[in-house]
Every structure is written in C-alpha cells, then in structure tokens.
Design a protein around this motif. Structure first.
Motif, PDB file in Angstrom:
ATOM      1  N   GLN A  87       0.822  -1.210   0.000  1.00 43.24           N
ATOM      2  CA  GLN A  87       0.000   0.000   0.000  1.00 43.24           C
ATOM      3  C   GLN A  87       0.859   1.264   0.000  1.00 43.24           C
ATOM      4  OE1 GLN A  87      -2.798   0.166   3.223  1.00 43.24           O
ATOM      5  NE2 GLN A  87      -4.208   1.440   2.063  1.00 43.24           N
ATOM      6  N   SER A  88       2.000   1.213   0.644  1.00 37.68           N
ATOM      7  CA  SER A  88       2.888   2.389   0.683  1.00 37.68           C
ATOM      8  C   SER A  88       3.476   2.714  -0.692  1.00 37.68           C
ATOM      9  CB  SER A  88       4.007   2.174   1.700  1.00 37.68           C
ATOM     10  OG  SER A  88       4.796   1.055   1.330  1.00 37.68           O
ATOM     11  N   SER A  89       3.418   1.767  -1.632  1.00 37.71           N
ATOM     12  CA  SER A  89       3.966   2.010  -2.967  1.00 37.71           C
ATOM     13  C   SER A  89       2.949   2.649  -3.913  1.00 37.71           C
ATOM     14  CB  SER A  89       4.467   0.697  -3.584  1.00 37.71           C
ATOM     15  OG  SER A  89       3.381  -0.146  -3.925  1.00 37.71           O
ATOM     16  N   TYR A  90       1.706   2.704  -3.485  1.00 35.69           N
ATOM     17  CA  TYR A  90       0.664   3.230  -4.366  1.00 35.69           C
ATOM     18  C   TYR A  90       0.805   4.748  -4.492  1.00 35.69           C
ATOM     19  CZ  TYR A  90      -1.549  -1.314  -3.412  1.00 35.69           C
ATOM     20  OH  TYR A  90      -1.813  -2.648  -3.273  1.00 35.69           O
ATOM     21  N   PRO A  91       0.661   5.272  -5.696  1.00 35.60           N
ATOM     22  CA  PRO A  91       0.807   6.721  -5.883  1.00 35.60           C
ATOM     23  C   PRO A  91      -0.343   7.490  -5.244  1.00 35.60           C
ATOM     24  CG  PRO A  91       0.103   5.678  -7.920  1.00 35.60           C
ATOM     25  CD  PRO A  91       0.373   4.576  -6.945  1.00 35.60           C
TER      26      PRO A  91
END
Length: 102
Positions: A87-91
């Motif tokens: 989730q932390s990689s989602y823009p």
C-alpha cells in the motif's frame, strides 16, 4: 469466460499488461492493453493496486470506456512496482493528477 454470462472479463499479465474481453452487441471483443516498460523493484501488491484502481474508475462511471479504465489501472500499478512495499507504494492522488492519469 463471456459465454458463462459476464459482459466483461479482465486477465492481468503483469509486465505484459492485460487482456480485456467485452461482450459487445452479442459478440465478444478481445483487446490486449500493453503495460509501460518500467524497472520493477517490488511487485507485491501490484494486482491489488490494479484491481482497486480499476474498481474506482468503473464505480465512478460504469458506462465509461472500460479499455481506458484498464489502461489507467495498468499505469497506476506500473508506478507501484517501481517502489518497495504494498500500500505504501501506491501513488497519491496528487501524483496521479500531475501525471495526468486522473
């Protein structure tokens, strides 16, 4: 798959994009949507990113251009695989606006 009743089926292919099958005027239409070439760092969560993005676009406009929705979802997932994490990689929305994806 379409012969079983749904009007839409999507098969994701990772770095090769997705296949979209749409029931149109009683006939199936099959489309291949390419993914952008990126250097993947972590693919964990990419499918969830794609599905969530597509669900958002489809929910916002169920009669809209499904192929364009898939293109956008693929591009968003492509951003996510270039970063570590799920989730932390989602823009962010601001990032997607700056990239003119939304």
């Amino acid at each position: 798959m379409l012969s079983l009743g749904p009007r839409l089926a999507i098969v994701t292919l990772g770095p090769k994009g997705a296949i979209v099958a749409v029931q149109a005027n009683g006939k199936p239409e099959i489309h291949h949507i390419e993914a952008p070439k990126v250097e993947a760092v972590d693919t964990t969560g990419a499918g969830d990113c794609f599905c969530g993005s597509f669900a958002h676009f489809f929910n916002a406009n169920p009669d809209g251009d499904v192929l364009e929705m898939v293109r956008k979802a693929i591009n968003i997932a492509a951003i996510s695989v270039q970063r570590k994490g799920t989730q932390s990689s989602y823009p962010s929305l601001d990032e997607l606006k700056a990239l003119k994806i939304v």
